[in-house]
Design a protein around this motif. Structure first.
Motif, PDB file in Angstrom:
ATOM      1  N   ALA A   1      -0.039   1.043 -18.335  1.00 20.41           N
ATOM      2  CA  ALA A   1       0.610   0.039 -18.043  1.00 20.41           C
ATOM      3  C   ALA A   1       0.428  -1.308 -18.880  1.00 20.41           C
ATOM      4  O   ALA A   1       1.649  -1.996 -18.742  1.00 20.41           O
ATOM      5  CB  ALA A   1       0.832  -0.070 -16.260  1.00 20.41           C
ATOM      6  N   GLY A   2      -0.584  -1.238 -18.883  1.00 23.20           N
ATOM      7  CA  GLY A   2      -0.748  -2.543 -19.867  1.00 23.20           C
ATOM      8  C   GLY A   2      -1.499  -3.565 -18.685  1.00 23.20           C
ATOM      9  O   GLY A   2      -1.553  -4.661 -18.275  1.00 23.20           O
ATOM     10  N   THR A   3      -1.988  -3.058 -17.236  1.00 18.44           N
ATOM     11  CA  THR A   3      -2.478  -3.692 -16.541  1.00 18.44           C
ATOM     12  C   THR A   3      -3.607  -4.483 -16.307  1.00 18.44           C
ATOM     13  O   THR A   3      -4.008  -2.750 -16.657  1.00 18.44           O
ATOM     14  CB  THR A   3      -1.777  -3.411 -15.059  1.00 18.44           C
ATOM     15  OG1 THR A   3      -0.361  -3.051 -15.416  1.00 18.44           O
ATOM     16  CG2 THR A   3      -1.860  -4.056 -13.694  1.00 18.44           C
ATOM     17  N   SER A   4      -4.466  -4.641 -15.366  1.00 18.86           N
ATOM     18  CA  SER A   4      -6.288  -5.397 -15.759  1.00 18.86           C
ATOM     19  C   SER A   4      -5.578  -4.758 -14.509  1.00 18.86           C
ATOM     20  O   SER A   4      -5.237  -4.544 -13.389  1.00 18.86           O
ATOM     21  CB  SER A   4      -6.560  -6.510 -15.701  1.00 18.86           C
ATOM     22  OG  SER A   4      -5.743  -7.155 -14.775  1.00 18.86           O
ATOM     23  N   PHE A   5      -7.385  -4.083 -14.354  1.00 20.86           N
ATOM     24  CA  PHE A   5      -7.225  -3.556 -13.041  1.00 20.86           C
ATOM     25  C   PHE A   5      -7.519  -4.810 -11.826  1.00 20.86           C
ATOM     26  O   PHE A   5      -6.804  -4.345 -10.787  1.00 20.86           O
ATOM     27  CB  PHE A   5      -9.282  -3.001 -13.172  1.00 20.86           C
ATOM     28  CG  PHE A   5      -9.520  -2.339 -11.286  1.00 20.86           C
ATOM     29  CD1 PHE A   5      -8.510  -1.502 -11.043  1.00 20.86           C
ATOM     30  CD2 PHE A   5     -10.462  -2.218 -11.169  1.00 20.86           C
ATOM     31  CE1 PHE A   5      -9.003  -0.543  -9.822  1.00 20.86           C
ATOM     32  CE2 PHE A   5     -11.359  -1.570  -9.955  1.00 20.86           C
ATOM     33  CZ  PHE A   5      -9.925  -0.501  -9.942  1.00 20.86           C
ATOM     34  N   ALA A   6      -8.072  -5.849 -11.973  1.00 15.87           N
ATOM     35  CA  ALA A   6      -8.302  -7.406 -10.875  1.00 15.87           C
ATOM     36  C   ALA A   6      -7.030  -7.215 -10.443  1.00 15.87           C
ATOM     37  O   ALA A   6      -6.466  -7.488  -9.442  1.00 15.87           O
ATOM     38  CB  ALA A   6      -8.501  -8.211 -11.677  1.00 15.87           C
ATOM     39  N   THR A   7      -5.773  -6.918 -11.575  1.00 16.63           N
ATOM     40  CA  THR A   7      -4.374  -7.305 -11.002  1.00 16.63           C
ATOM     41  C   THR A   7      -4.043  -6.815 -10.207  1.00 16.63           C
ATOM     42  O   THR A   7      -3.418  -7.082  -9.293  1.00 16.63           O
ATOM     43  CB  THR A   7      -3.308  -7.526 -12.289  1.00 16.63           C
ATOM     44  OG1 THR A   7      -3.463  -8.637 -13.623  1.00 16.63           O
ATOM     45  CG2 THR A   7      -2.031  -8.070 -12.064  1.00 16.63           C
ATOM     46  N   TYR A   8      -4.157  -4.947 -10.761  1.00 17.38           N
ATOM     47  CA  TYR A   8      -3.832  -4.161  -9.870  1.00 17.38           C
ATOM     48  C   TYR A   8      -4.366  -4.345  -8.306  1.00 17.38           C
ATOM     49  O   TYR A   8      -3.061  -4.532  -7.303  1.00 17.38           O
ATOM     50  CB  TYR A   8      -4.765  -3.069 -10.477  1.00 17.38           C
ATOM     51  CG  TYR A   8      -4.261  -1.475  -9.441  1.00 17.38           C
ATOM     52  CD1 TYR A   8      -3.166  -0.548  -9.150  1.00 17.38           C
ATOM     53  CD2 TYR A   8      -5.341  -1.399  -8.786  1.00 17.38           C
ATOM     54  CE1 TYR A   8      -3.105   0.008  -8.881  1.00 17.38           C
ATOM     55  CE2 TYR A   8      -4.858   0.277  -7.799  1.00 17.38           C
ATOM     56  CZ  TYR A   8      -4.045   1.018  -7.957  1.00 17.38           C
ATOM     57  OH  TYR A   8      -3.568   1.770  -7.321  1.00 17.38           O
ATOM     58  N   LEU A   9      -5.345  -4.370  -8.088  1.00 19.93           N
ATOM     59  CA  LEU A   9      -6.731  -4.855  -7.075  1.00 19.93           C
ATOM     60  C   LEU A   9      -5.894  -6.445  -6.162  1.00 19.93           C
ATOM     61  O   LEU A   9      -6.008  -6.636  -4.692  1.00 19.93           O
ATOM     62  CB  LEU A   9      -7.673  -5.085  -7.174  1.00 19.93           C
ATOM     63  CG  LEU A   9      -8.294  -3.664  -7.573  1.00 19.93           C
ATOM     64  CD1 LEU A   9      -9.648  -4.477  -8.222  1.00 19.93           C
ATOM     65  CD2 LEU A   9      -7.974  -2.719  -6.599  1.00 19.93           C
ATOM     66  N   GLY A  10      -4.996  -7.500  -7.016  1.00 20.31           N
ATOM     67  CA  GLY A  10      -4.879  -8.341  -6.375  1.00 20.31           C
ATOM     68  C   GLY A  10      -6.336  -9.214  -6.080  1.00 20.31           C
ATOM     69  O   GLY A  10      -6.491  -9.606  -5.117  1.00 20.31           O
ATOM     70  N   ALA A  11      -6.960  -9.116  -7.227  1.00 19.97           N
ATOM     71  CA  ALA A  11      -8.279  -9.928  -7.133  1.00 19.97           C
ATOM     72  C   ALA A  11      -8.440 -11.855  -7.366  1.00 19.97           C
ATOM     73  O   ALA A  11      -7.193 -12.069  -7.646  1.00 19.97           O
ATOM     74  CB  ALA A  11      -9.155  -9.257  -8.290  1.00 19.97           C
ATOM     75  N   THR A  12      -8.703 -12.175  -6.358  1.00 20.31           N
ATOM     76  CA  THR A  12      -8.494 -14.206  -6.295  1.00 20.31           C
ATOM     77  C   THR A  12      -9.569 -14.887  -7.092  1.00 20.31           C
ATOM     78  O   THR A  12      -9.634 -15.730  -6.688  1.00 20.31           O
ATOM     79  CB  THR A  12      -8.543 -13.689  -5.010  1.00 20.31           C
ATOM     80  OG1 THR A  12      -9.573 -13.506  -4.809  1.00 20.31           O
ATOM     81  CG2 THR A  12      -7.526 -13.810  -4.628  1.00 20.31           C
ATOM     82  N   ARG A  13     -10.257 -14.049  -8.045  1.00 13.36           N
ATOM     83  CA  ARG A  13     -11.409 -14.539  -8.490  1.00 13.36           C
ATOM     84  C   ARG A  13     -11.368 -14.235 -10.102  1.00 13.36           C
ATOM     85  O   ARG A  13     -10.897 -13.449 -10.287  1.00 13.36           O
ATOM     86  CB  ARG A  13     -13.026 -14.512  -8.273  1.00 13.36           C
ATOM     87  CG  ARG A  13     -13.277 -16.178  -6.959  1.00 13.36           C
ATOM     88  CD  ARG A  13     -14.022 -15.334  -6.187  1.00 13.36           C
ATOM     89  NE  ARG A  13     -13.774 -14.392  -5.215  1.00 13.36           N
ATOM     90  CZ  ARG A  13     -14.565 -13.826  -4.117  1.00 13.36           C
ATOM     91  NH1 ARG A  13     -16.275 -14.228  -4.354  1.00 13.36           N
ATOM     92  NH2 ARG A  13     -14.797 -12.683  -3.802  1.00 13.36           N
ATOM     93  N   ASP A  14     -11.943 -15.375 -11.567  1.00 10.53           N
ATOM     94  CA  ASP A  14     -11.657 -14.600 -12.476  1.00 10.53           C
ATOM     95  C   ASP A  14     -13.750 -14.415 -13.065  1.00 10.53           C
ATOM     96  O   ASP A  14     -13.340 -13.642 -13.779  1.00 10.53           O
ATOM     97  CB  ASP A  14     -11.000 -15.890 -13.283  1.00 10.53           C
ATOM     98  CG  ASP A  14     -11.989 -17.135 -13.606  1.00 10.53           C
ATOM     99  OD1 ASP A  14     -12.291 -17.174 -12.504  1.00 10.53           O
ATOM    100  OD2 ASP A  14     -11.217 -18.177 -14.076  1.00 10.53           O
TER     101      ASP A  14
END
Ligand code: OSB
Ligand code: MG
Length: 376
Positions: A123-136
């Motif tokens: 899907a070209g999706t990062s794991f952070a985006t998938y999880l809804g991470a709020t920090r970089d």
């Protein structure tokens, strides 16, 4: 939906930069199982990777690397094969398809991670985006093993503090507790400090453990045995240092019990121990709803899982620094681009999936055995 063609299970043995001693063992190398899933997702060929947290020996929990490899081949993969014949396989349903197999959470976690990695890469999706991470980026803590002497411990801790680690965790065991902790606290009055006993004590040691209250610790991790959730609650009432569970929390259900009993003011969420990242999110959500702090633990992860741990730790309920150190804390050569600590933090990865493709030469260098299992 994902269609797995075959799975390669590799047993790897990667030397550590220095021995890592806990109350249960001294490790000089990390033995681990890497799971490679070759699959099709919506017609595209993708490869997903997962790392199994199980150590070489069943001394932290009942799982061990060779056993994880065996249960994966013998009992887990056939269930995924059946699920995909029914056209029902996604990363989100891996856990349910494997539920009939009791335990073996680290083996299940590695397989779920590999399927999820394949799905997100497609899907070209990062794991952070998938999880809804709020920090970089996430603050980096370091776990310091038992040393031969207090001067040696002070040297090691000094080095990590100078590297910028945001908090220090000291492994303790009977005979290596009050004095080493006192020495580190005196040398570093302001460093966020915590201890981890890996189940080395019993409730009979309560008076001794209470002496740790003098050192302004963030928490004490798993002083008592895995099964002793109720006894941890009793000990928590006798100490002012916040009680944190590691080994005892193997699922969202056991986390709920620990919170309800007052056994855990804090929970170490170790994705492998609880059966995977998706169960980790459920524990995070539960703990957050109860106001229970969580942080991300580790199993000496390689680059196959270190970045995924950082993405998980970027969820809002992870309010304490995790055991997410730089790759160099354990490995001279990692399987992927190493994770570096920068200004005391680890950057949350933005590449698609849970990890980079591992370096082929590194795989060859560290492989001690492999098996290929066809599913299609
Ligand atoms: O108890 O957290 C633990 C490593 C292996 C097994 C158990 C534990 C640990 C660590 C190291 O403390 C955590 C890490 O930095 O990966
Ligand atoms: Mg621990």
């Amino acid at each position: 939906m994902i269609q797995i063609d075959h799975v390669t299970l590799r047993e790897l043995r990667i030397p550590l930069v220095s021995p890592f001693t806990t109350s249960f063992s001294t490790q000089t190398a990390r033995t681990l199982v890497a799971v490679e899933v070759a699959a099709r997702v919506n017609g595209a060929e993708v490869t997903g990777w997962g790392e199994c947290g199980a150590l070489a020996e069943p001394v932290y929990s009942e799982e061990y690397a060779a056993g994880a490899m065996d249960v994966t081949e013998r009992f887990l993969l056939p269930r995924l094969a059946a699920a995909q014949r029914d056209g029902a396989l996604t990363a989100e349903t891996v856990g349910a398809h494997l539920e009939a197999v009791v335990g073996h959470r680290m083996a299940k976690a590695a397989l779920e991670a590999a399927v999820l990695d394949a799905q997100l890469k497609a899907a070209g999706t990062s794991f952070a985006t998938y999880l809804g991470a709020t920090r970089d980026r996430v603050p980096s803590g370091v776990s310091v093993g038992i040393q031969d002497s207090i001067p040696a411990l002070l040297d090691v801790v000094r080095r990590y503090v100078d590297e910028g680690y945001q908090r220090v965790k000291l492994k303790i065991q009977p005979g290596w507790d009050i004095e080493p902790v006192r020495a580190v606290r005196e040398a570093h009055p302001d460093v966020p400090l915590q201890v981890d006993a890996n189940a080395a004590y019993t409730l009979v040691d309560a008076a001794l453990l209470r002496r740790l209250d003098a050192f302004d610790l963030l928490l004490i991790e798993q002083p008592l045995a895995e099964d002793d959730i109720r006894q941890h609650a009793e000990l928590a009432r006798l100490m002012s240092t916040p009680m944190c569970l590691d080994e005892s929390v193997v699922s969202a259900a056991s986390a709920a019990d620990a919170i309800a009993l007052g056994a855990a003011a804090v929970i170490n969420i170790k994705p492998s121990r609880v059966g995977g990242y998706l169960e980790s999110v459920r524990i995070h959500d539960l703990a957050r709803a109860h106001g229970t702090a969580v942080w991300c633990g580790g199993m000496l992860e390689t680059g196959l899982a270190r970045g995924a741990n950082a993405a998980l730790a970027a969820l809002p309920g992870f309010t304490l620094p995790g055991d997410i150190s730089g790759s160099a804390r354990f490995y001279e050569r990692d399987l992927t681009t190493p994770f570096a600590i920068e200004d005391g933090h680890i950057a949350v990865p933005t590449f698609p999936g849970l990890c980079e493709q591992p370096n082929a030469d590194a795989l060859v260098e560290f492989e001690v055995g492999s098996r290929v299992v066809r599913l299609a």
